[in-house]
Design a protein around this motif. Structure first.
Motif, PDB file in Angstrom:
ATOM      1  N   ALA A 116      17.136  13.232 -16.373  1.00  0.00           N
ATOM      2  CA  ALA A 116      16.682  13.908 -17.585  1.00  0.00           C
ATOM      3  C   ALA A 116      16.852  12.980 -18.786  1.00  0.00           C
ATOM      4  O   ALA A 116      17.871  12.286 -18.912  1.00  0.00           O
ATOM      5  CB  ALA A 116      17.460  15.199 -17.793  1.00  0.00           C
ATOM      6  N   ARG A 164       5.910  14.508 -26.174  1.00  0.00           N
ATOM      7  CA  ARG A 164       6.682  13.767 -25.169  1.00  0.00           C
ATOM      8  C   ARG A 164       5.795  12.934 -24.248  1.00  0.00           C
ATOM      9  O   ARG A 164       6.191  11.867 -23.797  1.00  0.00           O
ATOM     10  CB  ARG A 164       7.508  14.732 -24.319  1.00  0.00           C
ATOM     11  N   SER A 177      11.229  11.464 -22.511  1.00  0.00           N
ATOM     12  CA  SER A 177      12.147  12.601 -22.695  1.00  0.00           C
ATOM     13  C   SER A 177      11.945  13.644 -21.604  1.00  0.00           C
ATOM     14  O   SER A 177      11.819  14.845 -21.864  1.00  0.00           O
ATOM     15  CB  SER A 177      11.925  13.241 -24.072  1.00  0.00           C
ATOM     16  N   LYS A 203      12.314  16.296 -18.658  1.00  0.00           N
ATOM     17  CA  LYS A 203      13.203  17.424 -18.447  1.00  0.00           C
ATOM     18  C   LYS A 203      13.120  17.866 -16.980  1.00  0.00           C
ATOM     19  O   LYS A 203      12.090  17.639 -16.330  1.00  0.00           O
ATOM     20  CB  LYS A 203      12.787  18.587 -19.340  1.00  0.00           C
ATOM     21  N   GLU A 229      12.417  20.636 -15.840  1.00  0.00           N
ATOM     22  CA  GLU A 229      11.253  21.506 -15.669  1.00  0.00           C
ATOM     23  C   GLU A 229       9.937  20.740 -15.583  1.00  0.00           C
ATOM     24  O   GLU A 229       8.883  21.336 -15.322  1.00  0.00           O
ATOM     25  CB  GLU A 229      11.167  22.552 -16.783  1.00  0.00           C
ATOM     26  N   ASP A 230       9.982  19.421 -15.783  1.00  0.00           N
ATOM     27  CA  ASP A 230       8.789  18.599 -15.581  1.00  0.00           C
ATOM     28  C   ASP A 230       8.607  18.224 -14.109  1.00  0.00           C
ATOM     29  O   ASP A 230       7.591  17.627 -13.737  1.00  0.00           O
ATOM     30  CB  ASP A 230       8.864  17.319 -16.409  1.00  0.00           C
ATOM     31  N   SER A 239      18.935  16.734 -13.391  1.00  0.00           N
ATOM     32  CA  SER A 239      19.701  17.124 -14.596  1.00  0.00           C
ATOM     33  C   SER A 239      21.039  16.411 -14.652  1.00  0.00           C
ATOM     34  O   SER A 239      21.458  15.755 -13.723  1.00  0.00           O
ATOM     35  CB  SER A 239      19.909  18.632 -14.591  1.00  0.00           C
TER      36      SER A 239
END
Length: 125
Positions: free
Chosen positions: A14, A67, A85, A87, A89-90, A125
């Motif tokens: 992340a 982003r 950047s 995340k 959730e990407d 994460s």
């Protein structure tokens, strides 16, 4: 006919970055609008970004705006997706697509005639 091959996916932490590439075959690449979509496990395919045939117009999903950056090199028959950047959730399989109908919205999958096989992006994460 256009064949699309994505590359550049992988595992990233992340906050990290990746750049996806989509190489297209054929001499008519510059006449196609290009898009990136993604599909996470158990979810429907969703729009990420799109770019017009000339590169003059770009479109982004709200979730990636600021982003991600889409760009294209018509001389190299390649479209890129710079992802910063990142995340968790990407995380998804990312697909590039090519479309030639100027009357369909580039944010919808129906605007695209050809699709790549996808490349996995995993953000830890």
């Amino acid at each position: 006919q256009v064949q699309l091959v994505e590359s550049g996916g992988g595992l990233v932490q992340a906050g990290g970055s990746l750049r996806l590439s989509c190489a297209a075959s054929g001499r008519t690449f510059s006449t196609y609008a290009m898009g990136w979509f993604r599909q996470a496990p158990g979810k429907e395919r969703e729009f990420v970004a799109a770019i017009s045939w000339s590169g003059a117009n770009t479109y982004y999903a709200d979730s990636v705006k600021g982003r991600f950056t889409i760009s294209r090199d018509n001389a190299q028959n390649t479209v890129y997706l710079q992802m910063n950047s990142l995340k968790p959730e990407d995380t998804a399989v990312y697909y590039c697509a090519a479309g030639s109908n100027p009357y369909l919205r580039l944010t919808t999958s129906v605007a695209y005639d050809y699709w790549g096989q996808g490349t996995q992006v995993t953000v830890s994460s």
